[in-house]
Scaffold this active site. Structure first.
Site, PDB file in Angstrom:
ATOM      1  N   PRO A   1      -3.594  -8.523  -4.791  1.00  0.00           N
ATOM      2  CA  PRO A   1      -4.561  -7.592  -5.390  1.00  0.00           C
ATOM      3  C   PRO A   1      -5.460  -6.992  -4.318  1.00  0.00           C
ATOM      4  O   PRO A   1      -5.957  -7.700  -3.449  1.00  0.00           O
ATOM      5  CB  PRO A   1      -5.376  -8.478  -6.335  1.00  0.00           C
ATOM      6  CG  PRO A   1      -4.659  -9.773  -6.414  1.00  0.00           C
ATOM      7  CD  PRO A   1      -3.823  -9.904  -5.194  1.00  0.00           C
ATOM      8  N   GLU A   2      -5.626  -5.672  -4.373  1.00  0.00           N
ATOM      9  CA  GLU A   2      -6.521  -4.989  -3.459  1.00  0.00           C
ATOM     10  C   GLU A   2      -7.741  -4.494  -4.244  1.00  0.00           C
ATOM     11  O   GLU A   2      -7.874  -4.783  -5.427  1.00  0.00           O
ATOM     12  CB  GLU A   2      -5.790  -3.837  -2.773  1.00  0.00           C
ATOM     13  CG  GLU A   2      -4.613  -4.322  -1.936  1.00  0.00           C
ATOM     14  CD  GLU A   2      -3.978  -3.199  -1.133  1.00  0.00           C
ATOM     15  OE1 GLU A   2      -4.648  -2.190  -0.871  1.00  0.00           O
ATOM     16  OE2 GLU A   2      -2.810  -3.335  -0.757  1.00  0.00           O
TER      17      GLU A   2
ATOM     18  N   LYS B   1     -13.085  -7.772  -1.926  1.00  0.00           N
ATOM     19  CA  LYS B   1     -12.012  -8.285  -2.778  1.00  0.00           C
ATOM     20  C   LYS B   1     -12.474  -9.486  -3.606  1.00  0.00           C
ATOM     21  O   LYS B   1     -11.662 -10.204  -4.172  1.00  0.00           O
ATOM     22  CB  LYS B   1     -10.800  -8.669  -1.931  1.00  0.00           C
ATOM     23  CG  LYS B   1     -10.044  -7.451  -1.395  1.00  0.00           C
ATOM     24  CD  LYS B   1      -8.651  -7.837  -0.948  1.00  0.00           C
ATOM     25  CE  LYS B   1      -8.315  -7.150   0.341  1.00  0.00           C
ATOM     26  NZ  LYS B   1      -6.966  -7.448   0.822  1.00  0.00           N
TER      27      LYS B   1
ATOM     28  N   ARG C   1       2.031  -6.038   9.642  1.00  0.00           N
ATOM     29  CA  ARG C   1       2.165  -5.587   8.254  1.00  0.00           C
ATOM     30  C   ARG C   1       3.115  -4.398   8.158  1.00  0.00           C
ATOM     31  O   ARG C   1       3.101  -3.501   9.005  1.00  0.00           O
ATOM     32  CB  ARG C   1       0.792  -5.157   7.693  1.00  0.00           C
ATOM     33  CG  ARG C   1      -0.298  -6.219   7.806  1.00  0.00           C
ATOM     34  CD  ARG C   1      -0.027  -7.434   6.968  1.00  0.00           C
ATOM     35  NE  ARG C   1       0.097  -7.114   5.547  1.00  0.00           N
ATOM     36  CZ  ARG C   1      -0.918  -7.020   4.721  1.00  0.00           C
ATOM     37  NH1 ARG C   1      -2.147  -7.229   5.124  1.00  0.00           N
ATOM     38  NH2 ARG C   1      -0.715  -6.722   3.455  1.00  0.00           N
TER      39      ARG C   1
END
Ligand SMILES: [Zn+2]
Length: 270
Positions: free
Chosen positions: A2-3, A59, A260
């Site tokens: 989740p961002e 976050k 990433r």
């Protein structure tokens, strides 16, 4: 993972459902490493407290609490990779991997479920929790430009650096760099002010659009009621390797930057 938009969607959903309620009881799994604050401290701090509101900081999901006596405190929930925060009727069986269940005055339960246990629960008592970096949705263009001044780090990992901006993750970094037409490998300190202004606008617009659509459902993310989001249908580059760019039809390329996966259009993003 989740961002910001997903965390904001969950925080807003939980806020709408439980703001103003009192915690009557708390049950914890006690399993490591979920509990940054141990259950024997967390329980007494939560039980009897009124939940004034639930909001997102970076976050983190922050529940603002007024205990029956003493100073206001904050219950922090970080969803990690697979964490979910759900408001449930008590008769709905607790799913496996439920690490916290707070019984509320309405009769419902606030549940934290996390199979892979990268999520964290903690109590924050030392003043308002502000998180490590700047808030991407409210940062000014001047402050945004200042974050990257003189930095040799490529702009993509710089956007992910939680000490600079908190809450931006892989999806929204790739999407906003495509919208701003900036190559992800460009050293952050070499990007001109007009292009940084464009990136500032692109990042805020991508995040706001994703929040409006309830976030992106990739892997396990669901909102406070268990619904999936729809922003993944709008992705321009993320996880679209080899597919045509929506602007120029050039195949989207994938590289690894700062460990990433990074997706970009080699023609639009220079
Ligand atoms: Zn393109």
């Amino acid at each position: 993972v989740p961002e910001l938009p997903e965390v904001e969607t969950v925080a807003n959903g939980v806020h709408t459902r439980i703001a103003g309620e009192t915690v009557l009881d708390a049950t914890f799994s006690g399993l490591a490493p979920t509990f940054l604050t141990p259950p024997h401290i967390l329980g007494p701090a939560l039980i009897g407290a009124r939940i004034e509101g639930v909001r997102r900081v970076g976050k983190h999901i922050v529940c603002d609490l007024t205990p029956p006596a003493g100073e206001p405190t904050q219950f922090l929930v970080h969803l990690g990779m697979t964490g979910r925060l759900l408001v449930s009727q008590p008769e709905v069986p607790r799913p496996p991997h439920t690490h916290a269940a707070l019984a509320l005055s309405s009769g419902r339960e606030l549940r934290f479920i996390d199979p892979r246990r990268f999520g964290r629960l903690a109590l924050h008592t030392a003043g308002p929790f502000t998180g490590p970096g700047s808030e991407p949705l409210t940062i000014s263009p001047d402050e945004f430009a200042r974050l990257f001044r003189g930095r040799k780090l490529a702009i993509k990992p710089a956007l992910l650096h939680q000490g600079l901006l908190h809450g931006v993750g892989n999806i929204y970094a790739d999407e906003s760099l495509h919208l701003a037409r900036i190559r992800p490998s460009t050293p952050a300190g070499r990007i001109s002010r007009p292009r940084l202004d464009r990136l500032h606008g692109a990042l805020q617009s991508v995040l706001r659009q994703a929040i409006a659509l309830g976030g992106s459902s990739v892997s396990d993310y669901v909102d406070a009621e268990g619904h999936r989001g729809f922003f993944q249908l709008q992705h321009r580059v993320y996880a679209r390797t080899g597919l045509p760019c929506s602007t120029c039809s050039t195949p989207i390329r994938r590289v690894v930057l700062g460990g990433r996966s990074t997706h970009y259009c080699p023609r639009c993003q220079r």
